[in-house]
Scaffold this active site. Structure first.
Site, short mmCIF file in Angstrom:
data_model
loop_
_atom_site.label_atom_id
_atom_site.label_comp_id
_atom_site.label_asym_id
_atom_site.label_seq_id
_atom_site.Cartn_x
_atom_site.Cartn_y
_atom_site.Cartn_z
CG ASP A 86 -1.75 19.12 10.26
OD1 ASP A 86 -2.31 20.18 9.96
OD2 ASP A 86 -0.67 18.74 9.77
N PRO A 139 3.66 -3.79 1.76
CG PRO A 139 2.54 -5.26 0.32
CD PRO A 139 3.85 -4.58 0.55
NE ARG A 177 0.50 19.37 4.94
CZ ARG A 177 0.17 19.41 6.22
NH1 ARG A 177 0.67 18.54 7.08
NH2 ARG A 177 -0.65 20.35 6.68
CD GLU A 206 3.79 -11.41 -5.43
OE1 GLU A 206 3.34 -11.62 -4.30
OE2 GLU A 206 3.11 -10.98 -6.39
C1 JCK Z 1 5.46 -1.97 -2.19
C2 JCK Z 1 5.42 -4.58 -4.69
C3 JCK Z 1 3.03 -5.20 -4.89
C4 JCK Z 1 1.38 -6.89 -4.16
C5 JCK Z 1 1.55 -9.81 -1.72
C6 JCK Z 1 0.26 -8.46 -0.13
C7 JCK Z 1 -1.13 -10.19 0.72
C8 JCK Z 1 3.17 -8.08 -2.40
C9 JCK Z 1 1.82 -0.62 0.08
N1 JCK Z 1 -0.05 0.07 1.52
C10 JCK Z 1 0.51 -0.66 0.51
N2 JCK Z 1 -0.13 -1.56 -0.21
N3 JCK Z 1 0.70 -2.11 -1.09
C11 JCK Z 1 1.92 -1.56 -0.95
C12 JCK Z 1 3.07 -2.00 -1.72
C13 JCK Z 1 2.89 -3.00 -2.70
C14 JCK Z 1 4.00 -3.48 -3.38
C15 JCK Z 1 5.28 -2.99 -3.13
C16 JCK Z 1 4.36 -1.48 -1.49
C17 JCK Z 1 6.15 -3.70 -3.97
N4 JCK Z 1 4.12 -4.45 -4.33
C18 JCK Z 1 2.65 -6.40 -4.04
C19 JCK Z 1 1.02 -7.99 -3.39
C20 JCK Z 1 1.92 -8.60 -2.53
N5 JCK Z 1 0.31 -9.62 -1.04
C21 JCK Z 1 -0.90 -8.71 0.77
C22 JCK Z 1 -0.04 -10.72 -0.19
C23 JCK Z 1 3.55 -6.98 -3.17
C24 JCK Z 1 2.79 0.27 0.66
N6 JCK Z 1 3.56 0.98 1.09
#
Ligand code: JCK
Length: 273
Positions: A176, A92, A161, A119
């Site tokens: 695109d 994230p 793609r 996390e």
């Molecule tokens: C990889 C674990 C779950 C959930 C902490 C995050 C405030 C940390 C992603 N666009 C995207 N959204 N989420 C992901 C993603 C989520 C993931 C992992 C990618 C590994 N998680 C998770 C919450 C947190 N919070 C915002 C605190 C991890 C992408 N690409």
């Protein structure tokens, strides 16, 4: 292109066997290797997570399974003749995954994905591999997923793609939306096909007119309308050079005005300075 994915949910990557990515694989353009991270655990419970230093909610993925997995995946890939690996880490807190990044990744011969859960992964893992190979920490959007696997599917589809010959028609992704380049990045307008009448609904007259110039103009106008509605940021970001006279007239009609810097904005909305 070679893809490796290390995950605790190998079955989540099953979609890579179908459709576009599956076809690229069948043609031998893409080799996909899915690995179960728990293969590199040695305790009775195949533990991949532990409590976070400093406290706080949730669990963090441990260094050792990732380190052993990535060492072996990289060694096996090199062994089978692959080279130029890059690590793609969905998170994230990564940089936004864009069409531009999809193009860049599509030009690499070997992508290694590390979709995490909990996390995320102990920071030292990324820091360690960043000393050896390029690392891209990417986010597919501003929402919170439960893990990185869905992001791997998204990134893989956007990249696959773009591989030569994957789309039947090499021109299909030339215009695109979001494609990097000089053209205005507009959303696409609506599209139609047969039948010419469906549930009382017809086709815009101009599309049946055979006037290619008028059709192109109409499509561009519709693209503007949709972009101003759904993605005003794309208009604001546009180099105004790409707007012709008619574009400018449409923008004016839709309430947009040329700002002192030449870009377009809408009065009443916050603009820099
Ligand atoms: C990889 C674990 C779950 C959930 C902490 C995050 C405030 C940390 C992603 N666009 C995207 N959204 N989420 C992901 C993603 C989520 C993931 C992992 C990618 C590994 N998680 C998770 C919450 C947190 N919070 C915002 C605190 C991890 C992408 N690409």
């Amino acid at each position: 292109m070679r893809l490796d994915v290390v995950t605790i949910f190998p079955e989540y990557l099953e979609p890579l066997n179908v459709s576009l990515v599956g076809k690229a694989r069948a043609r031998g353009q893409l080799g996909v290797h899915i690995h179960d991270l728990r293969h590199w655990t040695y305790d009775r419970h195949n533990t991949v997570d532990d409590t976070p230093y400093g406290g706080g909610p949730g669990m963090v993925m441990k260094t050792e399974p990732w380190g052993e997995a990535l060492d072996q995946v990289l060694a096996d890939g090199y062994e089978s003749g692959a080279s130029g690996p890059v690590l793609v880490v969905p998170t994230p807190s990564g940089r936004p995954f864009t069409q531009e990044l999809a193009v860049e990744l599509s030009e690499r011969p070997w992508l290694v994905f590390t979709p995490a859960r909990y996390e995320g992964i102990d920071r030292r893992v990324v820091d360690e591999y960043a000393t050896r190979i390029p690392v891209f920490e990417v986010s597919i959007g501003d929402y919170v997923l439960a893990g990185g696997e869905a992001a791997v599917l998204v990134i893989t589809e956007a990249v696959a793609r773009l591989l030569p010959g994957v789309l039947g028609n090499a021109e299909s992704h030339r215009d695109d939306s979001f494609a990097p380049g000089e053209m205005a990045n507009l959303l696409e307008g609506p599209v139609y096909t047969k039948p010419p009448r469906w549930r009382g609904r017809g086709i815009p007259e101009v599309l049946l007119s055979g006037h290619h110039g008028r059709i192109a103009r109409w499509r561009r106008d519709e693209a503007f309308r949709r972009t101003t509605l759904n993605r005003p940021d794309l208009i604001e970001r546009c180099d105004p050079e790409v707007f012709d006279r008619h574009d400018r007239a449409i923008l004016a009609e839709l309430g947009w005005r040329e700002l002192p810097d030449g870009r377009f904005g809408r009065p009443g909305r916050a603009v820099e300075e």
